[in-house]
Design a protein around this motif. Structure first.
Motif, PDB file in Angstrom:
ATOM      1  N   MET A 127       4.255  -8.175  11.342  1.00  0.00           N
ATOM      2  CA  MET A 127       3.018  -7.816  10.649  1.00  0.00           C
ATOM      3  C   MET A 127       2.350  -6.600  11.275  1.00  0.00           C
ATOM      4  O   MET A 127       1.781  -5.775  10.564  1.00  0.00           O
ATOM      5  CB  MET A 127       2.049  -9.010  10.608  1.00  0.00           C
ATOM      6  CG  MET A 127       2.519 -10.114   9.670  1.00  0.00           C
ATOM      7  SD  MET A 127       2.940  -9.562   8.003  1.00  0.00           S
ATOM      8  CE  MET A 127       1.321  -9.215   7.351  1.00  0.00           C
ATOM      9  N   THR A 128       2.435  -6.463  12.594  1.00  0.00           N
ATOM     10  CA  THR A 128       1.887  -5.269  13.246  1.00  0.00           C
ATOM     11  C   THR A 128       2.622  -4.028  12.765  1.00  0.00           C
ATOM     12  O   THR A 128       2.001  -3.012  12.441  1.00  0.00           O
ATOM     13  CB  THR A 128       1.986  -5.397  14.786  1.00  0.00           C
ATOM     14  OG1 THR A 128       1.233  -6.530  15.192  1.00  0.00           O
ATOM     15  CG2 THR A 128       1.478  -4.156  15.476  1.00  0.00           C
ATOM     16  N   LEU A 129       3.929  -4.122  12.702  1.00  0.00           N
ATOM     17  CA  LEU A 129       4.727  -2.992  12.233  1.00  0.00           C
ATOM     18  C   LEU A 129       4.437  -2.691  10.768  1.00  0.00           C
ATOM     19  O   LEU A 129       4.169  -1.543  10.396  1.00  0.00           O
ATOM     20  CB  LEU A 129       6.215  -3.303  12.440  1.00  0.00           C
ATOM     21  CG  LEU A 129       7.212  -2.184  12.179  1.00  0.00           C
ATOM     22  CD1 LEU A 129       6.976  -1.010  13.107  1.00  0.00           C
ATOM     23  CD2 LEU A 129       8.629  -2.715  12.361  1.00  0.00           C
ATOM     24  N   PHE A 130       4.455  -3.722   9.936  1.00  0.00           N
ATOM     25  CA  PHE A 130       4.252  -3.554   8.494  1.00  0.00           C
ATOM     26  C   PHE A 130       2.850  -3.033   8.172  1.00  0.00           C
ATOM     27  O   PHE A 130       2.692  -2.046   7.458  1.00  0.00           O
ATOM     28  CB  PHE A 130       4.520  -4.891   7.793  1.00  0.00           C
ATOM     29  CG  PHE A 130       4.292  -4.854   6.321  1.00  0.00           C
ATOM     30  CD1 PHE A 130       5.172  -4.194   5.484  1.00  0.00           C
ATOM     31  CD2 PHE A 130       3.184  -5.480   5.760  1.00  0.00           C
ATOM     32  CE1 PHE A 130       4.954  -4.152   4.109  1.00  0.00           C
ATOM     33  CE2 PHE A 130       2.963  -5.449   4.403  1.00  0.00           C
ATOM     34  CZ  PHE A 130       3.842  -4.779   3.571  1.00  0.00           C
ATOM     35  N   MET A 131       1.832  -3.693   8.697  1.00  0.00           N
ATOM     36  CA  MET A 131       0.447  -3.279   8.429  1.00  0.00           C
ATOM     37  C   MET A 131       0.109  -1.980   9.171  1.00  0.00           C
ATOM     38  O   MET A 131      -0.593  -1.128   8.636  1.00  0.00           O
ATOM     39  CB  MET A 131      -0.534  -4.384   8.841  1.00  0.00           C
ATOM     40  CG  MET A 131      -0.347  -5.687   8.099  1.00  0.00           C
ATOM     41  SD  MET A 131      -0.659  -5.561   6.347  1.00  0.00           S
ATOM     42  CE  MET A 131      -2.429  -5.509   6.349  1.00  0.00           C
ATOM     43  N   GLY A 132       0.619  -1.864  10.389  1.00  0.00           N
ATOM     44  CA  GLY A 132       0.369  -0.643  11.156  1.00  0.00           C
ATOM     45  C   GLY A 132       0.894   0.591  10.461  1.00  0.00           C
ATOM     46  O   GLY A 132       0.262   1.654  10.485  1.00  0.00           O
ATOM     47  N   MET A 133       2.046   0.457   9.820  1.00  0.00           N
ATOM     48  CA  MET A 133       2.605   1.618   9.119  1.00  0.00           C
ATOM     49  C   MET A 133       1.806   1.975   7.869  1.00  0.00           C
ATOM     50  O   MET A 133       1.832   3.117   7.434  1.00  0.00           O
ATOM     51  CB  MET A 133       4.082   1.401   8.798  1.00  0.00           C
ATOM     52  CG  MET A 133       4.967   1.564  10.022  1.00  0.00           C
ATOM     53  SD  MET A 133       4.581   3.013  11.047  1.00  0.00           S
ATOM     54  CE  MET A 133       4.939   4.353   9.928  1.00  0.00           C
ATOM     55  N   LEU A 170       4.427  13.116   1.278  1.00  0.00           N
ATOM     56  CA  LEU A 170       5.294  12.284   0.439  1.00  0.00           C
ATOM     57  C   LEU A 170       5.792  11.047   1.183  1.00  0.00           C
ATOM     58  O   LEU A 170       5.852   9.954   0.611  1.00  0.00           O
ATOM     59  CB  LEU A 170       6.475  13.098  -0.082  1.00  0.00           C
ATOM     60  CG  LEU A 170       6.153  14.136  -1.149  1.00  0.00           C
ATOM     61  CD1 LEU A 170       7.383  14.979  -1.462  1.00  0.00           C
ATOM     62  CD2 LEU A 170       5.626  13.462  -2.402  1.00  0.00           C
ATOM     63  N   ALA A 171       6.144  11.195   2.456  1.00  0.00           N
ATOM     64  CA  ALA A 171       6.627  10.058   3.244  1.00  0.00           C
ATOM     65  C   ALA A 171       5.581   8.949   3.282  1.00  0.00           C
ATOM     66  O   ALA A 171       5.899   7.776   3.058  1.00  0.00           O
ATOM     67  CB  ALA A 171       6.986  10.503   4.663  1.00  0.00           C
ATOM     68  N   GLY A 172       4.354   9.326   3.542  1.00  0.00           N
ATOM     69  CA  GLY A 172       3.287   8.330   3.585  1.00  0.00           C
ATOM     70  C   GLY A 172       3.045   7.689   2.238  1.00  0.00           C
ATOM     71  O   GLY A 172       2.886   6.462   2.138  1.00  0.00           O
ATOM     72  N   LEU A 173       3.030   8.487   1.184  1.00  0.00           N
ATOM     73  CA  LEU A 173       2.788   7.947  -0.151  1.00  0.00           C
ATOM     74  C   LEU A 173       3.920   7.041  -0.615  1.00  0.00           C
ATOM     75  O   LEU A 173       3.681   6.007  -1.245  1.00  0.00           O
ATOM     76  CB  LEU A 173       2.572   9.086  -1.151  1.00  0.00           C
ATOM     77  CG  LEU A 173       1.294   9.902  -0.951  1.00  0.00           C
ATOM     78  CD1 LEU A 173       1.243  11.062  -1.949  1.00  0.00           C
ATOM     79  CD2 LEU A 173       0.054   9.041  -1.040  1.00  0.00           C
ATOM     80  N   VAL A 174       5.150   7.414  -0.301  1.00  0.00           N
ATOM     81  CA  VAL A 174       6.303   6.579  -0.673  1.00  0.00           C
ATOM     82  C   VAL A 174       6.195   5.216   0.001  1.00  0.00           C
ATOM     83  O   VAL A 174       6.429   4.180  -0.630  1.00  0.00           O
ATOM     84  CB  VAL A 174       7.643   7.280  -0.327  1.00  0.00           C
ATOM     85  CG1 VAL A 174       8.813   6.314  -0.387  1.00  0.00           C
ATOM     86  CG2 VAL A 174       7.873   8.456  -1.264  1.00  0.00           C
ATOM     87  N   TYR A 175       5.819   5.192   1.283  1.00  0.00           N
ATOM     88  CA  TYR A 175       5.657   3.911   1.971  1.00  0.00           C
ATOM     89  C   TYR A 175       4.518   3.108   1.345  1.00  0.00           C
ATOM     90  O   TYR A 175       4.666   1.913   1.072  1.00  0.00           O
ATOM     91  CB  TYR A 175       5.392   4.100   3.469  1.00  0.00           C
ATOM     92  CG  TYR A 175       5.208   2.774   4.168  1.00  0.00           C
ATOM     93  CD1 TYR A 175       6.304   2.015   4.549  1.00  0.00           C
ATOM     94  CD2 TYR A 175       3.937   2.257   4.403  1.00  0.00           C
ATOM     95  CE1 TYR A 175       6.147   0.773   5.152  1.00  0.00           C
ATOM     96  CE2 TYR A 175       3.764   1.021   5.007  1.00  0.00           C
ATOM     97  CZ  TYR A 175       4.870   0.288   5.380  1.00  0.00           C
ATOM     98  OH  TYR A 175       4.711  -0.946   5.970  1.00  0.00           O
TER      99      TYR A 175
END
Length: 165
Positions: free
Chosen positions: A59-65, A90-95
């Motif tokens: 969850m830290t990885l998932f929410m942190g990203m 784009l990288a941020g928006l795709v995630y």
């Protein structure tokens, strides 16, 4: 490029790739294995997995990203002076859309519906085989591809940026 920004880019590449690997494992073999269990095995195991996923590491990885993606996209959007800035945006928006958004809108509601069912019932088995397995796995594959693409986009941006220096 500041050290903090460089660390965010490098950490983002690694984190996106790690998340892609987790999601790939589910789409590639975990869901297939669960689909081959007999009786209540698949739905019951997935209910357990869905409870365990809330452990702090994932969850830290998932929410942190999600936070890092917002930060990187925001910083890139403020400059957009180079193709690398566009790739970072784009990288941020795709995630945010392809992984985080899909999780919230598609996968979590299916997980919650499955969690509310008694795996020993015909209703649960029908939902598991007719709806959950194909749809959840499809949307999980979308998450896998989104994370992998975000990682590649950030890596390309980082290479482009460092080549310019």
């Amino acid at each position: 490029m500041t050290t903090i920004y460089l660390v965010l880019l490098q950490g983002g590449i690694l984190a996106y790739a790690l998340l892609a690997g987790v999601f790939l494992a589910f789409s590639d073999f975990i869901m297939r294995a669960l689909s081959r269990t007999s009786g209540i095995g698949g739905p019951e195991a997935m209910q357990l997995i869905n409870r365990e996923v809330f452990r702090w590491i994932f969850m830290t990885l998932f929410m942190g990203m999600a936070v890092v993606s917002l930060l990187l996209s925001g910083l890139a959007a403020l400059s957009l002076n180079t193709p690398a800035d566009t790739l970072i945006l784009l990288a941020g928006l795709v995630y945010l859309v392809g992984c985080f958004g899909v999780t919230v809108i598609r996968n979590v509601p299916m997980n919650e519906r499955l969690a509310a069912m008694d795996p020993a019932t015909d209703t649960a088995r029908d939902y598991w085989t007719g709806t959950y397995l194909p749809r959840w796995t499809f949307w999980n594959t979308v998450r896998t591809l989104a994370c992998a693409l975000s990682s590649v986009l950030l890596l390309t941006a980082l290479v482009w940026r460092t080549a310019a220096y």
